[in-house]
Write a protein that holds these residues in place. Structure first.
Motif, PDB file in Angstrom:
ATOM      1  N   UNK A   1      40.088  34.788  19.823  1.00  0.00           N
ATOM      2  CA  UNK A   1      39.710  33.916  18.697  1.00  0.00           C
ATOM      3  C   UNK A   1      40.936  33.311  18.032  1.00  0.00           C
ATOM      4  N   UNK A   2      41.947  34.144  17.811  1.00  0.00           N
ATOM      5  CA  UNK A   2      43.181  33.641  17.199  1.00  0.00           C
ATOM      6  C   UNK A   2      43.898  32.680  18.143  1.00  0.00           C
ATOM      7  N   UNK A   3      43.908  33.006  19.429  1.00  0.00           N
ATOM      8  CA  UNK A   3      44.564  32.132  20.401  1.00  0.00           C
ATOM      9  C   UNK A   3      43.866  30.781  20.510  1.00  0.00           C
ATOM     10  N   UNK A   4      42.540  30.795  20.558  1.00  0.00           N
ATOM     11  CA  UNK A   4      41.788  29.535  20.647  1.00  0.00           C
ATOM     12  C   UNK A   4      41.997  28.696  19.391  1.00  0.00           C
ATOM     13  N   UNK A   5      41.951  29.328  18.237  1.00  0.00           N
ATOM     14  CA  UNK A   5      42.146  28.601  16.980  1.00  0.00           C
ATOM     15  C   UNK A   5      43.546  28.020  16.887  1.00  0.00           C
ATOM     16  N   UNK A   6      44.531  28.819  17.280  1.00  0.00           N
ATOM     17  CA  UNK A   6      45.910  28.333  17.213  1.00  0.00           C
ATOM     18  C   UNK A   6      46.146  27.233  18.247  1.00  0.00           C
ATOM     19  N   UNK A   7      45.526  27.350  19.422  1.00  0.00           N
ATOM     20  CA  UNK A   7      45.646  26.298  20.440  1.00  0.00           C
ATOM     21  C   UNK A   7      45.037  24.993  19.939  1.00  0.00           C
ATOM     22  N   UNK A   8      43.907  25.078  19.254  1.00  0.00           N
ATOM     23  CA  UNK A   8      43.285  23.890  18.675  1.00  0.00           C
ATOM     24  C   UNK A   8      44.215  23.272  17.634  1.00  0.00           C
ATOM     25  N   UNK A   9      44.828  24.109  16.817  1.00  0.00           N
ATOM     26  CA  UNK A   9      45.781  23.634  15.821  1.00  0.00           C
ATOM     27  C   UNK A   9      46.962  22.943  16.497  1.00  0.00           C
ATOM     28  N   UNK A  10      47.493  23.554  17.557  1.00  0.00           N
ATOM     29  CA  UNK A  10      48.608  22.933  18.275  1.00  0.00           C
ATOM     30  C   UNK A  10      48.196  21.584  18.861  1.00  0.00           C
TER      31      UNK A  10
END
Length: 181
Positions: free
Chosen positions: A102-111
């Motif tokens: 969840x954190x990885x997907x959210x951070x990837x979206x942010x990137x």
């Protein structure tokens, strides 16, 4: 208008100049040489305790995963992407294997929004390779990575990810936007 702009620039330059200090040269008033104050060796060895800054708070890998994710979303909604990135990273640091995706997907979206495609692809790849991502989200991650790769003209990688997303059951409607042969 030009006069107002000139005056503003003048005051700004005066303000900046006023905040700089000349190097310490001693006391010239009575013409005695004065050296810079020195610190005791004991003072140098003692740690200085200062108030915690916001940056230090953001870097600490402590806290509740969901609370950190909520704070990241708040910062994201306020368009403070650097703080959001820090909160997502902290959430990742305290996450379990089951919640890290969840954190990885959210951070990837942010990137992706920040136009940092390399970091976005790295986070998506980490989440995909972890083996803990639910299939539905995994298919979406493959598709998100495919769109980034297609944008960067890496069509072989993009089409491979589209095929994997479709194999996981992602409907054709959600795979549009990446043209594969």
């Amino acid at each position: 208008m030009k006069l107002l702009l000139s005056i503003s620039v003048l005051f700004l330059s005066i303000t900046l100049q006023a905040q700089t200090y000349a190097p310490y040269t001693g006391n010239k008033a009575n013409e005695t040489k004065v050296s810079k104050p020195t610190k005791n060796k004991d003072e140098n060895s003692k740690p200085v305790i200062a108030e915690k800054t916001q940056i230090e708070e953001l870097k600490k890998p402590t806290g509740d995963f969901q609370d950190l994710m909520n704070k990241a979303v708040e910062q994201f909604n306020q368009k403070d992407y650097r703080k959001a990135e820090s909160f997502y990273t902290r959430a990742l640091d305290v996450s379990t294997e089951e919640t890290a995706w969840r954190a990885l997907l959210s951070r990837a979206t942010l990137y992706g929004i920040m136009k940092d495609d390399k970091k976005a692809i790295a986070d998506l790849t980490t989440a995909i390779d972890s083996g803990n991502t639910p299939e539905k989200q995994l298919a979406m991650m493959y598709m998100q990575r495919a769109r980034i790769e297609a944008k960067n003209k890496n069509m072989d990688y993009a089409c491979n990810d589209v095929a994997k997303a479709k194999a996981l059951g992602l409907p054709d409607v959600l795979t549009q936007g990446v043209e594969c042969k």
